[in-house]
Write an enzyme that holds these catalytic residues in place. Structure first.
Site, PDB file in Angstrom:
ATOM      1  N   ASP A 112       7.236  12.944  67.099  1.00 18.89           N
ATOM      2  CA  ASP A 112       6.034  13.777  67.282  1.00 18.89           C
ATOM      3  C   ASP A 112       5.688  13.929  68.758  1.00 18.89           C
ATOM      4  O   ASP A 112       5.554  12.946  69.484  1.00 18.89           O
ATOM      5  CB  ASP A 112       4.850  13.156  66.540  1.00 18.89           C
ATOM      6  CG  ASP A 112       5.064  13.180  65.037  1.00 18.89           C
ATOM      7  OD1 ASP A 112       4.720  14.193  64.419  1.00 18.89           O
ATOM      8  OD2 ASP A 112       5.610  12.189  64.502  1.00 18.89           O
ATOM      9  N   ASP A 169      11.981   9.862  70.249  1.00 16.36           N
ATOM     10  CA  ASP A 169      10.697   9.899  69.549  1.00 16.36           C
ATOM     11  C   ASP A 169      10.602  11.242  68.803  1.00 16.36           C
ATOM     12  O   ASP A 169      11.347  12.182  69.123  1.00 16.36           O
ATOM     13  CB  ASP A 169       9.565   9.757  70.575  1.00 16.36           C
ATOM     14  CG  ASP A 169       8.198  10.000  69.971  1.00 16.36           C
ATOM     15  OD1 ASP A 169       7.885   9.356  68.957  1.00 16.36           O
ATOM     16  OD2 ASP A 169       7.444  10.834  70.513  1.00 16.36           O
TER      17      ASP A 169
HETATM   18 MG    MG Z   1       5.328  10.908  70.125  1.00 22.19          MG
END
Ligand code: MG
Length: 277
Positions: A44, A42
């Site tokens: 952010d 992932d």
């Molecule tokens: Mg995230």
């Protein structure tokens, strides 16, 4: 601040009851040699620290180097897995381009130089988007972010509007019962996306393609939408790690993105002997 200059807020605060914040670095010893591993990350809140607005996130040069080397050492089996669109991902990491799943699984690119494939959903219907966007008029401080495959209504600056926002979204859904959408509630943000695909459906498909198939993946993510991927890692004899909290069923967790970055860099060091043997 324009309508688009809004922060993508972390979602993880919303699931605090089963979360802990103590940081225990995930043991690198769990990870198989990189030539047998698929690295799924992932962005952010996992690789990158949150910034006041989504465009302001910063990619440390060391992270760029780490990702490029991991991509090489896994023979291309590294992919970013994000709610952001592929376009947006490329802007953030420019000039570097990585394999990626974008739009919560709506689009996927298997190699840096290949076109996006397996786009399972068209962007949100324009009329639907227009109606959802009108919710921003309920109160000053409600900020609209058009993410292409989803639409986010941020209300950090108008917390009193939360109830009205969710009621308005519910009303639109009731009026359009066949609209293929789902609501992702987050911390001070209400995100609306197409149903029928998730980060997990994206990863399931990714893992059927070279160079990912047959490898043992590990996935690192920090928020609610990442839990769909945590849940399927056992299907691949894979490992999952959460960030900022210990999510249910993960193999370990990190305190924050800087810990994740250090861990990934450490993997390269650890793997040196193995890859030479
Ligand atoms: Mg995230």
């Amino acid at each position: 601040m324009t309508k688009h200059d809004v922060a993508e807020m972390p979602l993880d605060d919303d699931i605090a009851p089963r979360a802990t914040t103590d940081s225990v670095p995930a043991p690198a010893s769990l990870i198989p040699p990189l030539r047998q591993t698929a690295v799924l990350l992932d962005i952010d809140g996992t690789l990158l620290d949150f910034a006041p607005t989504p465009r302001e996130v910063w990619v440390p040069p060391e992270l760029s180097n780490t990702l490029k080397h991991l991509h090489e050492r896994t023979n291309g089996a590294l992919a970013l897995v994000s709610g952001r669109s592929l376009n947006d991902i490329d802007l953030i990491f420019a000039p570097d381009v990585f394999p990626a799943i974008g739009g919560h699984g709506a689009e996927m690119r298997l190699q840096p130089d290949s076109e996006a494939v397996a786009a399972h959903a068209p962007p949100l219907d324009k009329e639907l988007k227009r109606r959802l966007a009108a919710i921003a008029k309920l109160s000053p401080g409600i900020l609209l972010e058009d993410k292409g495959y989803s639409l986010a209504l941020h209300y950090r600056l108008a917390p009193q509007a939360e109830k009205a926002i969710y009621e308005a979204v519910s009303l639109i859904r009731a009026e359009l019962p066949n609209a293929p959408i789902e609501v992702l509630p987050g911390k001070s943000v209400c995100e609306i996306k197409h149903s029928g695909f998730t980060k997990a459906t994206g990863v399931l498909e990714l893992m059927t393609h070279e160079p990912f198939n047959g490898r043992r993946p590990f996935f690192i993510g920090d928020d609610v939408t990442d839990e769909t991927v945590f849940a399927i890692m056992p299907d691949f004899n894979g490992l999952s790690f959460s960030v900022g909290r210990r999510a249910l069923g993960v193999d370990g967790h990190f305190g924050g993105p800087s810990d994740v970055r250090a861990f990934l860099a450490h993997l390269l060091d650890d793997d040196r002997d193995v890859s030479l043997s």
